[in-house]
Structure formats: structure tokens, C-alpha cells
Design a protein around this motif. Structure first.
Motif, PDB file in Angstrom:
ATOM      1  N   ALA A 123       0.831  -1.208   0.000  1.00  0.00           N
ATOM      2  CA  ALA A 123       0.000   0.000   0.000  1.00  0.00           C
ATOM      3  C   ALA A 123       0.863   1.254   0.000  1.00  0.00           C
ATOM      4  CB  ALA A 123      -0.922  -0.006   1.221  1.00  0.00           C
ATOM      5  N   ALA A 124       1.913   1.247   0.828  1.00  0.00           N
ATOM      6  CA  ALA A 124       2.808   2.401   0.894  1.00  0.00           C
ATOM      7  C   ALA A 124       3.475   2.656  -0.455  1.00  0.00           C
ATOM      8  CB  ALA A 124       3.859   2.179   1.977  1.00  0.00           C
ATOM      9  N   GLN A 125       3.939   1.593  -1.093  1.00  0.00           N
ATOM     10  CA  GLN A 125       4.633   1.752  -2.373  1.00  0.00           C
ATOM     11  C   GLN A 125       3.674   2.201  -3.466  1.00  0.00           C
ATOM     12  OE1 GLN A 125       8.075   1.562  -2.803  1.00  0.00           O
ATOM     13  NE2 GLN A 125       7.420   2.633  -4.665  1.00  0.00           N
ATOM     14  N   ILE A 126       2.458   1.683  -3.455  1.00  0.00           N
ATOM     15  CA  ILE A 126       1.478   2.112  -4.459  1.00  0.00           C
ATOM     16  C   ILE A 126       1.206   3.610  -4.334  1.00  0.00           C
ATOM     17  CG2 ILE A 126      -0.956   1.956  -5.130  1.00  0.00           C
ATOM     18  CD1 ILE A 126      -0.794  -1.059  -4.531  1.00  0.00           C
ATOM     19  N   GLY A 184       6.664   4.249  10.121  1.00  0.00           N
ATOM     20  CA  GLY A 184       7.938   3.811   9.558  1.00  0.00           C
ATOM     21  C   GLY A 184       7.775   3.072   8.245  1.00  0.00           C
ATOM     22  N   THR A 185       6.701   2.306   8.103  1.00  0.00           N
ATOM     23  CA  THR A 185       6.458   1.568   6.858  1.00  0.00           C
ATOM     24  C   THR A 185       6.215   2.522   5.700  1.00  0.00           C
ATOM     25  OG1 THR A 185       5.498  -0.271   8.112  1.00  0.00           O
ATOM     26  CG2 THR A 185       4.990  -0.167   5.763  1.00  0.00           C
ATOM     27  N   LEU A 186       5.430   3.550   5.960  1.00  0.00           N
ATOM     28  CA  LEU A 186       5.161   4.531   4.907  1.00  0.00           C
ATOM     29  C   LEU A 186       6.418   5.332   4.565  1.00  0.00           C
ATOM     30  CD1 LEU A 186       3.305   6.054   3.015  1.00  0.00           C
ATOM     31  CD2 LEU A 186       2.524   7.427   4.947  1.00  0.00           C
ATOM     32  N   VAL A 221       8.759   6.162   1.156  1.00  0.00           N
ATOM     33  CA  VAL A 221       8.947   7.555   0.726  1.00  0.00           C
ATOM     34  C   VAL A 221      10.427   7.869   0.507  1.00  0.00           C
ATOM     35  CG1 VAL A 221       8.766   9.962   1.483  1.00  0.00           C
ATOM     36  CG2 VAL A 221       6.825   8.415   1.766  1.00  0.00           C
ATOM     37  N   VAL A 222      11.299   7.395   1.392  1.00  0.00           N
ATOM     38  CA  VAL A 222      12.715   7.774   1.331  1.00  0.00           C
ATOM     39  C   VAL A 222      13.564   6.824   0.499  1.00  0.00           C
ATOM     40  CG1 VAL A 222      12.561   8.902   3.578  1.00  0.00           C
ATOM     41  CG2 VAL A 222      13.365   6.536   3.460  1.00  0.00           C
ATOM     42  N   ASN A 223      12.979   5.776  -0.065  1.00  0.00           N
ATOM     43  CA  ASN A 223      13.736   4.850  -0.916  1.00  0.00           C
ATOM     44  C   ASN A 223      14.422   5.612  -2.052  1.00  0.00           C
ATOM     45  OD1 ASN A 223      14.027   2.975  -3.372  1.00  0.00           O
ATOM     46  ND2 ASN A 223      13.598   1.529  -1.718  1.00  0.00           N
ATOM     47  N   LEU A 239      10.279   9.148  -2.876  1.00  0.00           N
ATOM     48  CA  LEU A 239       9.973  10.555  -3.142  1.00  0.00           C
ATOM     49  C   LEU A 239      11.031  11.475  -2.572  1.00  0.00           C
ATOM     50  CD1 LEU A 239       6.154  10.370  -2.265  1.00  0.00           C
ATOM     51  CD2 LEU A 239       7.185  10.354  -4.553  1.00  0.00           C
ATOM     52  N   ASN A 240      12.243  10.958  -2.464  1.00  0.00           N
ATOM     53  CA  ASN A 240      13.346  11.738  -1.928  1.00  0.00           C
ATOM     54  C   ASN A 240      13.666  12.936  -2.808  1.00  0.00           C
ATOM     55  OD1 ASN A 240      14.750  11.375   0.483  1.00  0.00           O
ATOM     56  ND2 ASN A 240      15.455   9.355  -0.146  1.00  0.00           N
TER      57      ASN A 240
END
Length: 298
Positions: A79-82, A103-105, A109-111, A116-117
Motif C-alpha cells: 500500500a505504501a509503495q502504491i 515507519g512503513t510509509l 517515501v525515502v527509498n 519521493l526523496n
């Protein structure tokens, strides 16, 4: 420049309607917040999570949700990645955290490859309406970074300035808060505050004026400044309070909410889109205004 949180609604109603990607939307509290916005015509939504649960919760609460608004995700990580992908693809403007761990979300985001960094620090920005104060008050960082050093404080402030600019604040007045207004090598936040003031005067932080070190009473109360013969344009007129630590900011904001009848909106800023991390225990107003804030600054 807006002076109260209610104006966030007017600004959203007058502007382009944004789309919110909701991570793990199979939660009644989360659906209440986003459905209210959608039903008022303030934003669109994409509900990512367990399809059957989302439909059941929506039906139980009288929300009409179309199949086009739901995206199935088997796990929190998916869900977070989608949601991150929806932002990267331009299909959503910001993210609302549903029933998953923060933390999962944020991991998605920071990958560095698929997130979305922006290369910037990610921080929390609170926008507070405080009874008796003539305008809105930005407070940072009260939710993300425990003990920021000088460079991190600069990044936190730049994030806040970006948000304030979208709210019509052209040259915000910033108070770099400390326990006292004198520089002491033994109190590192006073040294940092003085350095932040120098950086603002040199134009390193953008269009703002930073005063520091400065105590809370001087930043907020002109009478205290008169007694101490302290002169600064921020006295009683601060737009942003830059706090020395997360604990300071967190306690300050919660004290304002609990005992001063304040209201707030909050957003995670510094990524490619704002993120609404709304506690299940947050008031309805906080959820409402936080979503409006994220939509405006996205």
C-alpha cells in the motif's frame, strides 16, 4: 497571507482540486477524514488497501465509494509503495497515512530508487491557530527529528518557509527559540540560533528574517520585550517558531492544544509531496485542517 485555519478551506475551494492517495484506507477514522473532504468537493481520493474492508466500512458509515477510487493492496508495504508510485506518476498530489506504521510509509517515501526523496531533510511542519495571537503560527520541528544540528535546522527551516510561501507569507519572521536570549557556548542551541540569524542576514536561507537566540516570552509577548528592553521585528509578530528539539516542539504544540484552545494542521514536508500523518486520537478538526494544508502545499 491567511490568518486562520478556516481560510485553508476557502483557498482549496478556489484552487485546483488535488487527489489524495490514502495508504491503508481500510480504517473508519481514515475514511471519515477523506470522505468528508471528497463529499465537500475539496479533493479527490484514491483509497489503497484491502478492497473488501474499505467497501464494508464505507457502507457501514454511509459513504458511497466507486470501484475506480479503490486500489487493492495485500500488505502495508504494498500500500505504501502504491501511494508513492501514484505521486511519482502524477496521479496523486499528496499522501494520507491510514492504518499502518509511520515507519512503513516513510521507508517507501525515502527509498533512493523508487521513493519521493529530494535529497533534503524530511521534517514536520505544524500550523497553529492560537487564540489571542493575530495570525497563524508555524512551528517546526515538533514531530520528526529529535535533536537537529545546525545544518539540519537550516533544512527544517527551509521546509517550513516553502510551506509558508504557499500560504501567502512573503518574508516570514522566524524566532529561533532558546531558554534565554544570550549566546552561551555551554548551551548549543543558543550558538545555533545566532548562526541561523547570521545565515538569514547573509541571504543563505531565502526570503526570511531569523531572530535568535530568543526566548519564547520575548518572541510572543511585546510587554516582556519592553521590560527586558529587547528590540526585534519578531517580538509579538513571529510567523515561525523554530524549536531546538523535537521534545520542545511536541510539548509546546500539545500544551497549546490542550490548555490554550488552539487548533492545528500538520504535514510532513521535504519530500516530493506533503504527507498527512494524522493520529487516530487527533481531533476531527486537526484531521480536516491537516488534509487541507497538504492539498494546498502539494
Amino acid at each position: 497571507m491567511i490568518k486562520n485555519l478556516a481560510e485553508l478551506r476557502n483557498m482549496n475551494a478556489a484552487g485546483e482540486k488535488k487527489t489524495c492517495a490514502v495508504a491503508c484506507a481500510h480504517d473508519a477514522h481514515t475514511l471519515e477524514a477523506i470522505m468528508t473532504m471528497r463529499n465537500e468537493g475539496l479533493m479527490n481520493c484514491l483509497l489503497v488497501g484491502h478492497t473488501d474492508e474499505i467497501k464494508k466500512i464505507a457502507a457501514d458509515h454511509g459513504y458511497v465509494v466507486s470501484d475506480a477510487e479503490i486500489i487493492e493492496a495485500a500488505t502495508d508495504e504494498e500500500a505504501a509503495q502504491i501511494c508513492v508510485d501514484l505521486v511519482r506518476e502524477g496521479k496523486a498530489g499528496f499522501i494520507l497515512k491510514g492504518i499502518l506504521q509511520t515507519g512503513t510509509l516513510l521507508k517507501a517515501v525515502v527509498n533512493k530508487q523508487t521513493g519521493l526523496n529530494t535529497g533534503s531533510v524530511i521534517s514536520h511542519f505544524a500550523l497553529v491557530e492560537l487564540p489571542g495571537y493575530p495570525k497563524l503560527l508555524g512551528i517546526c520541528d515538533s514531530g520528526m527529528i529529535p535533536s537537529p544540528d545546525l545544518d539540519t535546522k537550516k533544512a527544517i527551516l527551509k521546509n517550513a518557509l516553502g510551506a509558508m510561501a504557499k500560504l501567502g507569507y512573503e518574508k516570514p519572521l522566524v524566532s529561533a527559540l532558546c531558554a534565554a536570549e544570550a549566546v552561551s557556548p555551554k548551551i548549543i542551541e543558543t550558538v545555533d540560533a545566532a548562526a541561523l540569524k547570521e545565515a538569514s542576514l547573509a541571504g543563505e536561507l531565502g526570503n526570511c528574517y531569523v531572530e535568535g537566540p530568543i526566548s519564547f516570552d520575548l518572541a510572543m509577548n511585546p510587554e516582556s520585550a519592553k521590560v527586558k528592553k529587547y528590540e526585534s521585528p519578531v517580538v509579538g509578530n513571529s510567523d515561525i517558531l523554530l524549536v531546538p528539539s523535537l521534545a520542545t516542539g511536541n510539548i509546546m504544540v500539545k500544551t497549546m492544544l490542550q490548555f490554550a484552545n488552539a487548533q492545528m494542521a500538520g504535514a510532513i514536508v521535504g519530500a516530493k509531496c506533503p504527507i498527512a500523518l494524522i493520529s487516530r486520537s487527533a481531533s476531527y478538526e486537526e484531521k480536516y485542517y491537516s488534509l487541507l494544508l497538504c492539498a494546498l502545499i502539494s
